[in-house]
Scaffold this motif. Structure first.
Motif, PDB file in Angstrom:
ATOM      1  N   ILE A   1      15.566  79.546 -13.957  1.00 16.30           N
ATOM      2  CA  ILE A   1      16.581  78.867 -13.137  1.00 16.30           C
ATOM      3  C   ILE A   1      17.433  77.968 -14.031  1.00 16.30           C
ATOM      4  O   ILE A   1      16.897  77.236 -14.873  1.00 16.30           O
ATOM      5  CB  ILE A   1      15.886  77.973 -12.078  1.00 16.30           C
ATOM      6  CG1 ILE A   1      14.950  78.801 -11.196  1.00 16.30           C
ATOM      7  CG2 ILE A   1      16.919  77.229 -11.231  1.00 16.30           C
ATOM      8  CD1 ILE A   1      13.957  77.960 -10.402  1.00 16.30           C
ATOM      9  N   ILE A   2      18.752  78.037 -13.826  1.00  9.52           N
ATOM     10  CA  ILE A   2      19.650  77.100 -14.494  1.00  9.52           C
ATOM     11  C   ILE A   2      20.241  76.184 -13.422  1.00  9.52           C
ATOM     12  O   ILE A   2      20.824  76.658 -12.438  1.00  9.52           O
ATOM     13  CB  ILE A   2      20.803  77.841 -15.216  1.00  9.52           C
ATOM     14  CG1 ILE A   2      20.275  78.751 -16.328  1.00  9.52           C
ATOM     15  CG2 ILE A   2      21.829  76.842 -15.761  1.00  9.52           C
ATOM     16  CD1 ILE A   2      19.724  78.031 -17.530  1.00  9.52           C
ATOM     17  N   LEU A   3      20.066  74.882 -13.616  1.00 11.98           N
ATOM     18  CA  LEU A   3      20.640  73.898 -12.697  1.00 11.98           C
ATOM     19  C   LEU A   3      21.737  73.146 -13.432  1.00 11.98           C
ATOM     20  O   LEU A   3      21.496  72.560 -14.488  1.00 11.98           O
ATOM     21  CB  LEU A   3      19.567  72.903 -12.255  1.00 11.98           C
ATOM     22  CG  LEU A   3      18.571  73.322 -11.191  1.00 11.98           C
ATOM     23  CD1 LEU A   3      17.561  72.197 -10.963  1.00 11.98           C
ATOM     24  CD2 LEU A   3      19.276  73.650  -9.878  1.00 11.98           C
ATOM     25  N   ALA A   4      22.943  73.175 -12.871  1.00 12.28           N
ATOM     26  CA  ALA A   4      24.084  72.555 -13.546  1.00 12.28           C
ATOM     27  C   ALA A   4      24.770  71.570 -12.603  1.00 12.28           C
ATOM     28  O   ALA A   4      25.214  71.947 -11.520  1.00 12.28           O
ATOM     29  CB  ALA A   4      25.060  73.631 -14.003  1.00 12.28           C
ATOM     30  N   ASP A   5      24.819  70.310 -12.995  1.00 14.14           N
ATOM     31  CA  ASP A   5      25.453  69.261 -12.173  1.00 14.14           C
ATOM     32  C   ASP A   5      26.867  69.020 -12.697  1.00 14.14           C
ATOM     33  O   ASP A   5      27.055  68.397 -13.730  1.00 14.14           O
ATOM     34  CB  ASP A   5      24.634  67.972 -12.233  1.00 14.14           C
ATOM     35  CG  ASP A   5      25.106  66.939 -11.211  1.00 14.14           C
ATOM     36  OD1 ASP A   5      26.173  67.147 -10.596  1.00 14.14           O
ATOM     37  OD2 ASP A   5      24.406  65.930 -11.025  1.00 14.14           O
ATOM     38  N   GLU A   6      27.842  69.541 -11.995  1.00 14.10           N
ATOM     39  CA  GLU A   6      29.251  69.474 -12.398  1.00 14.10           C
ATOM     40  C   GLU A   6      29.456  69.850 -13.869  1.00 14.10           C
ATOM     41  O   GLU A   6      29.969  69.050 -14.654  1.00 14.10           O
ATOM     42  CB  GLU A   6      29.812  68.087 -12.113  1.00 14.10           C
ATOM     43  CG  GLU A   6      29.710  67.747 -10.633  1.00 14.10           C
ATOM     44  CD  GLU A   6      30.708  66.687 -10.195  1.00 14.10           C
ATOM     45  OE1 GLU A   6      31.831  66.710 -10.707  1.00 14.10           O
ATOM     46  OE2 GLU A   6      30.354  65.866  -9.345  1.00 14.10           O
ATOM     47  N   PRO A   7      29.066  71.073 -14.219  1.00 16.26           N
ATOM     48  CA  PRO A   7      29.105  71.479 -15.632  1.00 16.26           C
ATOM     49  C   PRO A   7      30.495  71.482 -16.236  1.00 16.26           C
ATOM     50  O   PRO A   7      30.632  71.383 -17.449  1.00 16.26           O
ATOM     51  CB  PRO A   7      28.539  72.906 -15.603  1.00 16.26           C
ATOM     52  CG  PRO A   7      28.760  73.386 -14.209  1.00 16.26           C
ATOM     53  CD  PRO A   7      28.610  72.165 -13.346  1.00 16.26           C
ATOM     54  N   THR A   8      31.531  71.571 -15.393  1.00 17.36           N
ATOM     55  CA  THR A   8      32.894  71.591 -15.942  1.00 17.36           C
ATOM     56  C   THR A   8      33.669  70.345 -15.524  1.00 17.36           C
ATOM     57  O   THR A   8      34.885  70.277 -15.698  1.00 17.36           O
ATOM     58  CB  THR A   8      33.655  72.857 -15.485  1.00 17.36           C
ATOM     59  OG1 THR A   8      33.844  72.791 -14.066  1.00 17.36           O
ATOM     60  CG2 THR A   8      32.889  74.126 -15.825  1.00 17.36           C
ATOM     61  N   GLY A   9      32.967  69.358 -15.013  1.00 20.69           N
ATOM     62  CA  GLY A   9      33.614  68.155 -14.479  1.00 20.69           C
ATOM     63  C   GLY A   9      34.380  67.345 -15.504  1.00 20.69           C
ATOM     64  O   GLY A   9      35.253  66.560 -15.140  1.00 20.69           O
ATOM     65  N   SER A  10      34.041  67.505 -16.787  1.00 21.28           N
ATOM     66  CA  SER A  10      34.744  66.750 -17.829  1.00 21.28           C
ATOM     67  C   SER A  10      35.745  67.607 -18.585  1.00 21.28           C
ATOM     68  O   SER A  10      36.237  67.188 -19.630  1.00 21.28           O
ATOM     69  CB  SER A  10      33.747  66.188 -18.845  1.00 21.28           C
ATOM     70  OG  SER A  10      32.739  65.476 -18.214  1.00 21.28           O
ATOM     71  N   LEU A  11      36.009  68.814 -18.095  1.00 21.62           N
ATOM     72  CA  LEU A  11      36.827  69.747 -18.872  1.00 21.62           C
ATOM     73  C   LEU A  11      38.129  70.085 -18.141  1.00 21.62           C
ATOM     74  O   LEU A  11      38.175  70.054 -16.908  1.00 21.62           O
ATOM     75  CB  LEU A  11      36.034  71.044 -19.109  1.00 21.62           C
ATOM     76  CG  LEU A  11      34.667  70.879 -19.777  1.00 21.62           C
ATOM     77  CD1 LEU A  11      33.916  72.208 -19.767  1.00 21.62           C
ATOM     78  CD2 LEU A  11      34.840  70.382 -21.210  1.00 21.62           C
ATOM     79  N   ASP A  12      39.170  70.425 -18.908  1.00 30.24           N
ATOM     80  CA  ASP A  12      40.411  70.860 -18.262  1.00 30.24           C
ATOM     81  C   ASP A  12      40.210  72.266 -17.692  1.00 30.24           C
ATOM     82  O   ASP A  12      39.178  72.901 -17.925  1.00 30.24           O
ATOM     83  CB  ASP A  12      41.601  70.774 -19.220  1.00 30.24           C
ATOM     84  CG  ASP A  12      41.486  71.737 -20.399  1.00 30.24           C
ATOM     85  OD1 ASP A  12      40.850  72.801 -20.261  1.00 30.24           O
ATOM     86  OD2 ASP A  12      42.039  71.413 -21.464  1.00 30.24           O
ATOM     87  N   SER A  13      41.202  72.755 -16.952  1.00 27.13           N
ATOM     88  CA  SER A  13      40.967  73.977 -16.171  1.00 27.13           C
ATOM     89  C   SER A  13      40.729  75.203 -17.067  1.00 27.13           C
ATOM     90  O   SER A  13      39.925  76.064 -16.726  1.00 27.13           O
ATOM     91  CB  SER A  13      42.118  74.227 -15.206  1.00 27.13           C
ATOM     92  OG  SER A  13      43.315  74.352 -15.916  1.00 27.13           O
ATOM     93  N   LYS A  14      41.384  75.242 -18.210  1.00 27.38           N
ATOM     94  CA  LYS A  14      41.197  76.376 -19.104  1.00 27.38           C
ATOM     95  C   LYS A  14      39.769  76.389 -19.673  1.00 27.38           C
ATOM     96  O   LYS A  14      39.082  77.412 -19.680  1.00 27.38           O
ATOM     97  CB  LYS A  14      42.229  76.288 -20.239  1.00 27.38           C
ATOM     98  CG  LYS A  14      42.530  77.626 -20.881  1.00 27.38           C
ATOM     99  CD  LYS A  14      43.679  77.505 -21.877  1.00 27.38           C
ATOM    100  CE  LYS A  14      43.400  78.392 -23.079  1.00 27.38           C
ATOM    101  NZ  LYS A  14      44.124  77.958 -24.272  1.00 27.38           N
ATOM    102  N   MET A  15      39.343  75.222 -20.151  1.00 30.15           N
ATOM    103  CA  MET A  15      37.986  75.075 -20.683  1.00 30.15           C
ATOM    104  C   MET A  15      36.941  75.334 -19.591  1.00 30.15           C
ATOM    105  O   MET A  15      35.892  75.920 -19.841  1.00 30.15           O
ATOM    106  CB  MET A  15      37.778  73.657 -21.218  1.00 30.15           C
ATOM    107  CG  MET A  15      38.327  73.444 -22.598  1.00 30.15           C
ATOM    108  SD  MET A  15      37.354  74.349 -23.822  1.00 30.15           S
ATOM    109  CE  MET A  15      38.171  73.787 -25.301  1.00 30.15           C
ATOM    110  N   SER A  16      37.236  74.858 -18.385  1.00 34.51           N
ATOM    111  CA  SER A  16      36.311  75.061 -17.260  1.00 34.51           C
ATOM    112  C   SER A  16      36.055  76.536 -17.048  1.00 34.51           C
ATOM    113  O   SER A  16      34.911  76.968 -16.900  1.00 34.51           O
ATOM    114  CB  SER A  16      36.895  74.480 -15.972  1.00 34.51           C
ATOM    115  OG  SER A  16      37.003  73.096 -16.068  1.00 34.51           O
ATOM    116  N   ALA A  17      37.133  77.310 -17.038  1.00 36.99           N
ATOM    117  CA  ALA A  17      37.001  78.752 -16.806  1.00 36.99           C
ATOM    118  C   ALA A  17      36.165  79.387 -17.916  1.00 36.99           C
ATOM    119  O   ALA A  17      35.311  80.237 -17.657  1.00 36.99           O
ATOM    120  CB  ALA A  17      38.381  79.385 -16.737  1.00 36.99           C
TER     121      ALA A  17
END
Ligand code: ADP
Ligand code: ADP
Length: 230
Positions: free
Chosen positions: A165-181
């Motif tokens: 299981i991988i649990l991720a709490d806002e894994p892209t919350g600190s990243l811009d939209s390109k990095m998030s994707a």
């Protein structure tokens, strides 16, 4: 079923005037290989639920089984062992150690595990850096990496003990939209190629849309639990 929660509640400040249900009567059955987005407004109870499912905090009421094991009957050491073997964590702030190279950061879970580290295991971790486009980042320090690269190192770190299981709490919350994707793409590959159960909290609608199931929390309760056909 990999996770089974029944009437899970977490009471903060129990038996005081500030008593408050972080989550209340949450029941969930999660199958192996699901890709689940947990959504809801700030203060809804998402992190509280995350901490319960990750055995990082103890429910006040209810039942929780992970891989058919009853979590609430376990002592501290049993829980740590299960957590290390079964769950990989990813947080919004990447939580890398600034004085260690990317590779050493990723190797940390092996260093602290009972079985320790050997060359084949180290080689496997290096392969993950190649697989996820980080081969030139192996020996760099976190400050020399972009946010997206740091988070992908953190994802590799979450994978080294081969959790289910991988649990991720806002894994892209600190990243811009390109990095998030880009970072989310890595999580999606882990789900698709390795069959991991991936559960992530997010506010990013683009990432919510990619889930196989969406669980919406409000005021500590599940108000929507929807499997998405695709
Ligand atoms: P979310 O992650 O959805 O923003 P949280 O799970 O962090 O929500 O918090 C849910 C509610 O529980 C909030 O009202 C928060 O203030 C409260 N809460 C969270 N942790 C604690 C705590 N340790 N003590 C008291 N209240 C808490
Ligand atoms: P996030 O929004 O990133 O999920 P939060 O701001 O909800 O994080 O919570 C950050 C930390 O503070 C968590 O560990 C949570 O348990 C704790 N926390 C949140 N609200 C409260 C509160 N009202 N009282 C005490 N601790 C809290």
């Amino acid at each position: 079923m990999i996770i089974k929660a029944r009437n899970l509640s977490k009471v903060y400040n129990q038996n005081s005037e500030a008593e408050f249900f972080g989550i209340k009567d949450v029941s969930l059955e999660i199958e192996k290989g699901e890709l689940i987005a947990i959504v809801g407004p700030s203060g809804a109870g998402k992190t509280t639920l995350f901490n319960m499912l990750g055995t990082l905090d103890t429910p006040t009421f209810g039942q929780l089984e992970i891989k058919d094991k009853n979590i609430l009957s376990m002592d501290y050491n049993e829980k740590s062992k299960l957590r290390n073997e079964v769950i990989g964590f990813i947080f919004q702030q990447f939580r890398l150690i600034p004085t260690l190279s990317a590779l050493d950061n990723a190797l940390l879970p092996l260093l602290v595990s009972e079985s320790g580290i050997d060359l084949p295991k180290k080689e496997k971790v290096i392969q993950l850096f190649y697989k996820y486009g980080l081969k030139n980042q192996l020996n760099k320090y976190p400050s020399q990496l972009s946010g997206g690269e740091q988070q992908r190192v953190a994802i590799i770190r979450a994978l080294v003990n081969e959790p289910d299981i991988i649990l991720a709490d806002e894994p892209t919350g600190s990243l811009d939209s390109k990095m998030s994707a880009f970072v989310f793409d890595t999580l999606q590959r882990i789900h698709e190629e390795d069959g991991k159960t991936v559960i992530y909290i997010t506010h990013n609608m683009n990432l919510v849309k990619k889930a196989s199931r969406i669980i919406k929390i409000e005021d500590g309760s599940v108000i929507l639990d929807e499997t998405c056909g695709y």
